[in-house]
Write an enzyme that holds these catalytic residues in place. Sequence first.
Site, PDB file in Angstrom:
ATOM      1  N   ASP A 100      88.206  25.970  76.745  1.00  0.00           N
ATOM      2  CA  ASP A 100      87.776  24.616  77.075  1.00  0.00           C
ATOM      3  C   ASP A 100      87.589  23.895  75.740  1.00  0.00           C
ATOM      4  O   ASP A 100      87.641  24.518  74.675  1.00  0.00           O
ATOM      5  CB  ASP A 100      86.453  24.671  77.868  1.00  0.00           C
ATOM      6  CG  ASP A 100      85.909  23.293  78.218  1.00  0.00           C
ATOM      7  OD1 ASP A 100      86.712  22.446  78.675  1.00  0.00           O
ATOM      8  OD2 ASP A 100      84.710  23.028  78.026  1.00  0.00           O
ATOM      9  N   SER A 101      87.329  22.594  75.816  1.00  0.00           N
ATOM     10  CA  SER A 101      87.039  21.849  74.593  1.00  0.00           C
ATOM     11  C   SER A 101      85.697  22.259  73.998  1.00  0.00           C
ATOM     12  O   SER A 101      85.425  21.943  72.839  1.00  0.00           O
ATOM     13  CB  SER A 101      86.985  20.355  74.915  1.00  0.00           C
ATOM     14  OG  SER A 101      85.930  20.118  75.836  1.00  0.00           O
TER      15      SER A 101
ATOM     16  N   CYS B 297      89.180  24.005  82.023  1.00  0.00           N
ATOM     17  CA  CYS B 297      89.007  22.611  81.618  1.00  0.00           C
ATOM     18  C   CYS B 297      89.931  21.764  82.495  1.00  0.00           C
ATOM     19  O   CYS B 297      91.146  21.996  82.516  1.00  0.00           O
ATOM     20  CB  CYS B 297      89.404  22.476  80.149  1.00  0.00           C
ATOM     21  SG  CYS B 297      89.469  20.788  79.557  1.00  0.00           S
TER      22      CYS B 297
ATOM     23  N   GLU C  28      77.053  19.240  75.434  1.00  0.00           N
ATOM     24  CA  GLU C  28      77.322  19.892  74.147  1.00  0.00           C
ATOM     25  C   GLU C  28      76.085  19.880  73.243  1.00  0.00           C
ATOM     26  O   GLU C  28      75.825  20.830  72.515  1.00  0.00           O
ATOM     27  CB  GLU C  28      78.496  19.200  73.424  1.00  0.00           C
ATOM     28  CG  GLU C  28      79.858  19.456  74.043  1.00  0.00           C
ATOM     29  CD  GLU C  28      80.357  20.892  73.882  1.00  0.00           C
ATOM     30  OE1 GLU C  28      80.150  21.470  72.815  1.00  0.00           O
ATOM     31  OE2 GLU C  28      80.943  21.424  74.851  1.00  0.00           O
TER      32      GLU C  28
ATOM     33  N   CYS D 288      84.956  18.137  86.124  1.00  0.00           N
ATOM     34  CA  CYS D 288      84.935  18.493  84.698  1.00  0.00           C
ATOM     35  C   CYS D 288      84.012  19.690  84.591  1.00  0.00           C
ATOM     36  O   CYS D 288      82.928  19.695  85.184  1.00  0.00           O
ATOM     37  CB  CYS D 288      84.402  17.325  83.867  1.00  0.00           C
ATOM     38  SG  CYS D 288      83.985  17.776  82.158  1.00  0.00           S
TER      39      CYS D 288
ATOM     40  N   HIS E 195      82.132  20.780  82.356  1.00  0.00           N
ATOM     41  CA  HIS E 195      80.811  20.580  81.746  1.00  0.00           C
ATOM     42  C   HIS E 195      79.764  20.160  82.791  1.00  0.00           C
ATOM     43  O   HIS E 195      78.576  20.393  82.609  1.00  0.00           O
ATOM     44  CB  HIS E 195      80.869  19.480  80.677  1.00  0.00           C
ATOM     45  CG  HIS E 195      81.407  19.916  79.346  1.00  0.00           C
ATOM     46  ND1 HIS E 195      82.750  20.122  79.118  1.00  0.00           N
ATOM     47  CD2 HIS E 195      80.775  20.192  78.167  1.00  0.00           C
ATOM     48  CE1 HIS E 195      82.928  20.478  77.844  1.00  0.00           C
ATOM     49  NE2 HIS E 195      81.743  20.535  77.253  1.00  0.00           N
TER      50      HIS E 195
HETATM   51  N1  DGL Z   1      85.262  20.367  80.252  1.00  0.00           N
HETATM   52  C1  DGL Z   1      86.460  19.638  80.205  1.00  0.00           C
HETATM   53  C2  DGL Z   1      86.986  19.233  81.550  1.00  0.00           C
HETATM   54  O1  DGL Z   1      86.838  20.007  82.481  1.00  0.00           O
HETATM   55  C3  DGL Z   1      86.704  18.699  79.062  1.00  0.00           C
HETATM   56  C4  DGL Z   1      85.662  17.716  78.741  1.00  0.00           C
HETATM   57  C5  DGL Z   1      86.030  16.968  77.486  1.00  0.00           C
HETATM   58  O2  DGL Z   1      86.229  17.605  76.467  1.00  0.00           O
HETATM   59  O3  DGL Z   1      86.122  15.735  77.554  1.00  0.00           O
HETATM   60  O4  DGL Z   1      87.594  18.211  81.717  1.00  0.00           O
END
Ligand code: DGL
Length: 266
Positions: A9-10, A72, A150, A182, A184
């Site tokens: 993931d990011s 992600c 984050e 997402c 996160h």
């Molecule tokens: N967690 C990621 C997602 O599911 C990426 C969030 C990001 O880096 O903007 O989209």
Amino acid sequence: MSRWIALFDSGVGGLSVWREVVRLLPGQPLLYLADQAHCPYGTRSLEEVQRIAQAVVAWLVEQGAELVVVACNTASAAALYTLRERFPIPIVGMEPAVKPAALRTRSGRVGVLATPATFQGEPYARLLARYARGVHVIAQPCPGWVEHVEEGRLDDPVTAELVERYVVPLCAAGVDELVLGCTHYPFLRPWIEQAAGPGVEVIDPAPAVARQVERVGGASIMSAGDAPAYRFVTTGDGARFREQLRRLIGWQGDVETATWLDGKLA
Ligand code: DGL
């Protein structure tokens, strides 16, 4: 040699998928890469995220990954099809859970919370065309949410306000299903549920993705009882990542770092 299932993931968002995979497959060696040098992905162009995802998966394969989970939604929207074309291993991706939401809604209105890039991708348009017939789907980008996760600001009242800002209007518009599009966002779930109130279902696709990993990776799953081997790697700051892992999933071990050089990971 370990038969790794790798997730990336990011940043720390994919840990919401990692913990479901651990729950379902205890003992399975897992390699997790947080590409925090590029976080967030969601405000970058799909082309850029696709380039990054290709380089990340090339590195994961070098490390011995036998199955990759693109944990992600943004990277899946940008790169899932091209990754599957290029790499000869199973690749499991994420997509907003529009299908179950459209099946369960009673009001006929569904809200999808995701990054701007996820909504721009071809896969999202296809998802709507396929599953959202007769259902009104409202796409809601949520600026700042990824950054708050984050930064570890999970208990911060400012985070609660930021969540309310995007959730309350959706619910006022009659939405009774909220899709976490997402990875996160599951870490903000208590605030999301509080802002939505009773009568609104919040859908996190992570458990379904973990089941998909089990189905697809069947042959490489280790026998139960083996000591789990977990590797955590960040392209950002190791000490910060270690602290994030401790707070989000209770991991106390070491972390590794990887470095970007000329568009490649080393
Ligand atoms: N967690 C990621 C997602 O599911 C990426 C969030 C990001 O880096 O903007 O989209």
